[in-house]
Design a protein around this motif. Sequence first.
Motif, PDB file in Angstrom:
ATOM      1  N   TYR A 264       0.729  -1.124  -0.068  1.00 20.90           N
ATOM      2  CA  TYR A 264      -0.029   0.009   0.056  1.00 20.90           C
ATOM      3  C   TYR A 264       0.957   1.274   0.039  1.00 20.90           C
ATOM      4  O   TYR A 264       1.940   1.229   0.586  1.00 20.90           O
TER       5      TYR A 264
ATOM      6  N   ARG B 156      -5.234   8.515   2.773  1.00 21.63           N
ATOM      7  CA  ARG B 156      -5.688   7.056   3.076  1.00 21.63           C
ATOM      8  C   ARG B 156      -4.680   5.970   2.353  1.00 21.63           C
ATOM      9  O   ARG B 156      -4.262   6.294   1.138  1.00 21.63           O
ATOM     10  N   PRO B 157      -4.228   4.927   2.790  1.00 20.48           N
ATOM     11  CA  PRO B 157      -3.297   3.943   2.067  1.00 20.48           C
ATOM     12  C   PRO B 157      -4.348   3.373   0.885  1.00 20.48           C
ATOM     13  O   PRO B 157      -5.507   3.297   0.882  1.00 20.48           O
TER      14      PRO B 157
ATOM     15  N   LEU C 220      -4.006   0.412  -2.436  1.00 19.60           N
ATOM     16  CA  LEU C 220      -3.178  -0.724  -2.826  1.00 19.60           C
ATOM     17  C   LEU C 220      -2.655  -0.442  -4.108  1.00 19.60           C
ATOM     18  O   LEU C 220      -3.009   0.290  -4.963  1.00 19.60           O
TER      19      LEU C 220
ATOM     20  N   PHE D 108       0.540  -5.534   8.792  1.00 16.40           N
ATOM     21  CA  PHE D 108       1.094  -4.435   8.094  1.00 16.40           C
ATOM     22  C   PHE D 108       2.567  -4.378   8.885  1.00 16.40           C
ATOM     23  O   PHE D 108       2.816  -4.600   9.669  1.00 16.40           O
TER      24      PHE D 108
ATOM     25  N   PHE E 142       3.719   0.573   2.535  1.00 13.03           N
ATOM     26  CA  PHE E 142       3.410  -0.383   3.698  1.00 13.03           C
ATOM     27  C   PHE E 142       3.376  -1.639   2.899  1.00 13.03           C
ATOM     28  O   PHE E 142       2.559  -1.921   1.962  1.00 13.03           O
TER      29      PHE E 142
ATOM     30  N   GLN F 136       0.760   5.221   0.876  1.00  8.16           N
ATOM     31  CA  GLN F 136       0.146   6.214   1.513  1.00  8.16           C
ATOM     32  C   GLN F 136       0.820   7.762   1.629  1.00  8.16           C
ATOM     33  O   GLN F 136       1.861   8.090   2.047  1.00  8.16           O
TER      34      GLN F 136
END
Lengths: 114, 112
Positions: B36, B43-44, B46, B102, B89, B38
């Motif tokens: 992910y 927001r994170p 994909l 995570f 992440f 960010q």
Amino acid sequence: EAGVAQSPRYKIIEKRQSVAFWCNPISGHATLYWYQQILGQGPKLLIQFQNNGVVDDSQLPKDRFSAERLKGVDSTLKIQPAKLEDSAVYLCASSLAGGGNEQFFGPGTRLTVL
Amino acid sequence: GENVEQHPSTLSVQEGDSAVIKCTYSDSASNYFPWYKQELGKRPQLIIDIRSNVGEKKDQRIAVTLNKTAKHFSLHITETQPEDSAVYFCAASDGGYQKVTFGTGTKLQVIP
């Protein structure tokens, strides 16, 4: 397709007060997640629902945090009473079914506890 | 439970260079590994994912490799651009109804 909705976006409270967050996942997504993200850290899973059942809540501080997902759709996360260390962004995410699918995150709620 | 370690915590590269971020996991049952991105205040999201039946996956300038034996997977970004600057992440899941764990994140800075 509408995304994951969260409210409020920001909240400032005094320690020992209560606060509640709301999440509406993407329609049709069976799995809903609540994460706590402290500044500079990765998201930490608090609770994961599969429909309206709890899959994992091992990292939820159950003495002060509670969450529910009535009817398998919307969810609320509550903190009572809040502590200073609860200051964080609370992210809600949803996925079609389970952790093996892409998670879609909401905008988050930034909580400040004074 | 699953433990995911991520390195480095910060990474600075010159625009056009490649960036590599590495993660290790502990649970041999994990079989789904998403990454992910960010951006600051957002927001994170994909950017790429890989499942354990595949060793490598590419999507334009982004690739992910997986070594199941060693329990590690890596994100490779080639020809980096300033808009690649963000926190990345890694995560791991057994792909079923178990939780996604995570990593701690890597702050990537691409210097123009």
